[in-house]
Structure formats: structure tokens, C-alpha cells
Design a protein around this motif. Structure first.
Motif, PDB file in Angstrom:
ATOM      1  N   LYS A  85     104.146 -17.367 -77.078  1.00 10.38           N
ATOM      2  CA  LYS A  85     103.278 -16.204 -77.174  1.00 10.38           C
ATOM      3  C   LYS A  85     103.766 -15.192 -78.213  1.00 10.38           C
ATOM      4  CE  LYS A  85     102.088 -16.468 -72.223  1.00 10.38           C
ATOM      5  NZ  LYS A  85     100.651 -16.789 -72.384  1.00 10.38           N
ATOM      6  N   GLU A  86     104.959 -15.417 -78.738  1.00 10.02           N
ATOM      7  CA  GLU A  86     105.618 -14.419 -79.581  1.00 10.02           C
ATOM      8  C   GLU A  86     104.789 -14.015 -80.804  1.00 10.02           C
ATOM      9  OE1 GLU A  86     109.863 -13.852 -81.994  1.00 10.02           O
ATOM     10  OE2 GLU A  86     109.386 -15.750 -81.033  1.00 10.02           O
ATOM     11  N   SER A  87     104.279 -14.974 -81.523  1.00 10.09           N
ATOM     12  CA  SER A  87     103.537 -14.671 -82.755  1.00 10.09           C
ATOM     13  C   SER A  87     102.295 -13.825 -82.471  1.00 10.09           C
ATOM     14  CB  SER A  87     103.149 -15.973 -83.455  1.00 10.09           C
ATOM     15  OG  SER A  87     102.413 -15.701 -84.635  1.00 10.09           O
ATOM     16  N   GLU A  88     101.546 -14.203 -81.439  1.00 13.51           N
ATOM     17  CA  GLU A  88     100.334 -13.466 -81.086  1.00 13.51           C
ATOM     18  C   GLU A  88     100.666 -12.034 -80.659  1.00 13.51           C
ATOM     19  OE1 GLU A  88      97.089 -13.322 -77.441  1.00 13.51           O
ATOM     20  OE2 GLU A  88      98.331 -15.105 -77.720  1.00 13.51           O
ATOM     21  N   ILE A  89     101.715 -11.884 -79.854  1.00 12.24           N
ATOM     22  CA  ILE A  89     102.092 -10.555 -79.381  1.00 12.24           C
ATOM     23  C   ILE A  89     102.601  -9.698 -80.533  1.00 12.24           C
ATOM     24  CG2 ILE A  89     103.715  -9.298 -77.910  1.00 12.24           C
ATOM     25  CD1 ILE A  89     103.488 -11.591 -75.903  1.00 12.24           C
ATOM     26  N   ARG A  90     103.327 -10.304 -81.453  1.00 11.70           N
ATOM     27  CA  ARG A  90     103.809  -9.552 -82.623  1.00 11.70           C
ATOM     28  C   ARG A  90     102.622  -9.002 -83.424  1.00 11.70           C
ATOM     29  NH1 ARG A  90     106.983 -13.031 -84.542  1.00 11.70           N
ATOM     30  NH2 ARG A  90     109.048 -12.147 -84.044  1.00 11.70           N
ATOM     31  N   LYS A  91     101.574  -9.796 -83.557  1.00  9.65           N
ATOM     32  CA  LYS A  91     100.373  -9.338 -84.274  1.00  9.65           C
ATOM     33  C   LYS A  91      99.731  -8.164 -83.542  1.00  9.65           C
ATOM     34  CE  LYS A  91      99.214 -13.818 -86.329  1.00  9.65           C
ATOM     35  NZ  LYS A  91      98.246 -14.963 -86.323  1.00  9.65           N
ATOM     36  N   ARG A  92      99.659  -8.254 -82.215  1.00  9.60           N
ATOM     37  CA  ARG A  92      99.066  -7.164 -81.439  1.00  9.60           C
ATOM     38  C   ARG A  92      99.891  -5.884 -81.584  1.00  9.60           C
ATOM     39  NH1 ARG A  92      97.935  -9.063 -75.396  1.00  9.60           N
ATOM     40  NH2 ARG A  92      97.320  -6.859 -75.264  1.00  9.60           N
ATOM     41  N   ILE A  93     101.195  -6.033 -81.646  1.00  7.58           N
ATOM     42  CA  ILE A  93     102.078  -4.871 -81.803  1.00  7.58           C
ATOM     43  C   ILE A  93     101.836  -4.200 -83.145  1.00  7.58           C
ATOM     44  CG2 ILE A  93     104.489  -4.199 -82.160  1.00  7.58           C
ATOM     45  CD1 ILE A  93     105.233  -6.267 -79.990  1.00  7.58           C
ATOM     46  N   HIS A  94     101.822  -4.995 -84.197  1.00 10.52           N
ATOM     47  CA  HIS A  94     101.728  -4.417 -85.540  1.00 10.52           C
ATOM     48  C   HIS A  94     100.318  -3.954 -85.905  1.00 10.52           C
ATOM     49  CE1 HIS A  94     105.857  -4.962 -86.889  1.00 10.52           C
ATOM     50  NE2 HIS A  94     105.860  -6.118 -86.247  1.00 10.52           N
ATOM     51  N   SER A  95      99.326  -4.375 -85.128  1.00 15.76           N
ATOM     52  CA  SER A  95      97.965  -3.892 -85.378  1.00 15.76           C
ATOM     53  C   SER A  95      97.677  -2.619 -84.591  1.00 15.76           C
ATOM     54  CB  SER A  95      96.941  -4.970 -85.010  1.00 15.76           C
ATOM     55  OG  SER A  95      96.983  -5.251 -83.619  1.00 15.76           O
ATOM     56  N   ALA A  96      98.607  -2.208 -83.747  1.00 18.45           N
ATOM     57  CA  ALA A  96      98.415  -1.013 -82.919  1.00 18.45           C
ATOM     58  C   ALA A  96      98.609   0.255 -83.741  1.00 18.45           C
ATOM     59  CB  ALA A  96      99.403  -1.023 -81.757  1.00 18.45           C
ATOM     60  N   GLU A  97      97.998   1.327 -83.277  1.00 13.82           N
ATOM     61  CA  GLU A  97      98.147   2.619 -83.945  1.00 13.82           C
ATOM     62  C   GLU A  97      99.604   3.081 -83.902  1.00 13.82           C
ATOM     63  OE1 GLU A  97      96.442   7.214 -83.502  1.00 13.82           O
ATOM     64  OE2 GLU A  97      95.449   5.537 -82.483  1.00 13.82           O
ATOM     65  N   ASP A  98     100.274   2.792 -82.810  1.00 10.45           N
ATOM     66  CA  ASP A  98     101.690   3.129 -82.655  1.00 10.45           C
ATOM     67  C   ASP A  98     102.430   1.850 -82.246  1.00 10.45           C
ATOM     68  OD1 ASP A  98     104.211   4.026 -81.978  1.00 10.45           O
ATOM     69  OD2 ASP A  98     103.528   5.725 -80.778  1.00 10.45           O
ATOM     70  N   PRO A  99     102.925   1.074 -83.218  1.00  6.55           N
ATOM     71  CA  PRO A  99     103.587  -0.202 -82.911  1.00  6.55           C
ATOM     72  C   PRO A  99     104.791  -0.058 -81.985  1.00  6.55           C
ATOM     73  CG  PRO A  99     103.043  -0.085 -85.241  1.00  6.55           C
ATOM     74  CD  PRO A  99     102.790   1.278 -84.683  1.00  6.55           C
TER      75      PRO A  99
END
Length: 288
Positions: A85-99
Motif C-alpha cells: 500500500k506504500e506507493s498509493e499512500i505516499r501519493k495521497r500524502i503528497h497530494s494533500a494540502e498539508d502533507p
């Protein structure tokens, strides 16, 4: 004298041990174990806490039953599951307004992977926690305090808790390093196997060493018990400007300490839910 021992923790510890007794064990073995466990609990001094007693009870398990429950399969499985799940979660983190905030929230909900405080760890529920990560965490003004301290510090110490969730801790540390490049990050894992807590073997499996310097703490207590830290771990502890402590076990062992510690954990036990006035499986950020 600092009182660390809590009656609620002893009750929870006892119930967990009772559930774990094999039905195949003989009556004499069961009786010997229960008498030994109650003796340990009765003699426990107020300045220790439940994670310290877990080790003593594990030793009793080995003496009476010749074994202690082995979580190595569960640890490996959840490490691999979270790596997938790491890659998908990393994308969600970096697409957030506050990573940074989002990475912290993921780290918090990952604390669900706890085979001690959670009777039945379920993948479906873990997935739900990951999907609803923003609704599951209470950070408050303490989050701004943490950012300030990270910005003004040179050395960060991260105290891990369980295997599996370590992947999310790694992603949190990645964002911390990206946001505050002046920080030198060090990680302490358990020095010996205990429950499903993270050891050096788990850290290497998930690649934690590629994000921060990783050391073991020199003992097998399900928390960070300062009296038994190795000399190396003690030096790392003393030199840290800011400490992020993951999980309930670390909170139990360190809550009376006066260092600059930010505790992050999911409230899984009744005592924690009542103390912090939140529903079960709520993530909190606490500064003591």
C-alpha cells in the motif's frame, strides 16, 4: 515516587493472558501459570508499568508451557501488506494540502495493527481506517507545537511501536525530513522480540534504514523503559531535541518523563478512551 502502574492495565493484561492460555494445556500447567502470574502482579511495584510486566509474564509462559506466542508470521504479513500500500499512500500524502499533517494521520491510524490491545486485527477495518484517515485523528493545537519544535530542532528521535504500522511511520519520517531538512532523524526499535513490536529485522524488511538511522534499544520490553536502555540507545535518547513516541506502550513507559516528547497513538483501551474522552480507535497527538 512516580506511580506508573494502573489498575485498568493490570485488568487488561490479565484478561489477555487468560484468553491466550491453550485449551490443550493440562490443568496443572494452567494452575501453575495462573498462580505465577497473579504472584507477579501482586508483587509488582508501583513504579513499573504493564509493558514491563509483559516480559515477566512471557518468561513465566516459557517456564510453564515451554513457549511464548510467536507473532513473526503476523509481523511479516502486515509488513508486506503495508509495503504493497506504500506507493498509493505516499501519493495521497503528497497530494494533500498539508502533507505533514496527512502523513501524521496515516501514522496514527496504523497503530491499529496491535495484536496485544486489539483482540482481532482485521484487514477490512484497517482499510476503513486508512480510507477515513482525516476523520479518525484529533491533532488540535499540539500539531502547531510539533511543527514549531521540528523547525527549531537539530536531532529527532522516533520511537516505534508495532510491525506493519512501521511503513506508515517511515512515510511520516520521509515527509518530516523533506519539510525540515536540517533535522537528523534516528529511530529506536525493540532490542528483542516482544508481542508484535517492531525489531531491527522488521525495520530492515520495510526499508526504514533508507529514511533514518535505525538502532535497537537493547531490551525486549513492550515500550521504552529507560532503566534498561542500552548505552547507545541512552545516548541517542539524551541527545534528541525532540522525541516522537509511537503507541500506547511507549506512552505508558514514558508519560511521567519530562523530556520534549510528542506521543502519537490510537486509543484502543478503555482507559485511554476515557482519559482522552474519545471513541475507540481515535488517533491523538499529545505533548507532555
Amino acid at each position: 515516587m512516580s506511580i506508573l502502574l494502573r489498575s485498568e492495565c493490570l485488568q487488561c493484561l490479565t484478561e489477555g493472558q487468560l484468553r491466550g492460555i491453550s485449551q490443550d494445556a493440562g490443568e496443572e500447567q494452567k494452575l501453575a501459570f495462573l498462580q505465577g502470574m497473579f504472584d507477579i502482579l501482586a508483587k509488582a511495584p508501583a513504579e513499573v508499568c504493564a509493558p514491563v510486566l509483559v516480559r515477566e509474564i512471557d518468561e513465566l509462559n516459557r517456564k510453564v508451557f515451554g513457549r511464548v506466542r510467536d507473532y513473526s508470521e503476523e509481523k511479516y504479513y502486515y509488513n508486506q501488506l503495508m509495503l504493497e500500500k506504500e506507493s498509493e499512500i505516499r501519493k495521497r500524502i503528497h497530494s494533500a494540502e498539508d502533507p505533514l499533517r496527512k502523513a501524521l494521520q496515516f501514522s496514527l491510524v496504523g497503530n491499529y495493527i496491535d495484536f496485544s490491545a486489539v483482540k482481532n486485527v482485521e484487514e477490512a477495518y484497517l482499510e476503513k481506517l486508512l480510507e477515513d484517515v482525516e476523520q479518525r485523528c484529533i491533532l488540535g493545537e499540539t500539531y502547531e507545537m510539533l511543527k514549531r519544535d521540528l523547525r527549531n530542532s537539530r536531532e529527532l528521535l522516533f520511537l516505534t511501536d508495532n510491525a506493519g504500522e512501521g511503513v506508515l511511520d517511515k512515510l511520516f519520517l520521509e515527509v518530516i525530513r523533506e519539510t525540515y531538512p536540517q533535522l537528523k532523524a534516528k529511530v529506536l526499535v525493540r532490542g528483542k522480540s516482544v508481542l508484535n513490536d517492531m525489531t531491527m529485522e522488521d525495520a530492515l524488511q520495510i526499508g526504514m534504514q533508507n529514511t533514518a538511522e535505525v538502532y535497537d534499544n537493547g531490551n525486549g520490553i513492550a515500550g521504552t523503559w529507560l532503566p534498561e536502555l542500552s548505552p547507545q540507545a541512552k545516548s541517542i535518547w539524551e541527545n534528541a531535541d525532540v522525541i516522537i513516541s509511537k503507541g500506547q506502550g511507549n506512552y505508558e513507559t514514558l508519560r511521567m518523563n519530562d523530556r520534549n516528547i510528542y506521543f502519537i497513538f490510537l486509543c484502543k483501551c478503555k482507559m485511554f478512551c476515557e482519559n482522552f474522552r474519545v471513541p475507540r480507535f481515535t488517533g491523538v497527538l499529545v505533548h507532555k
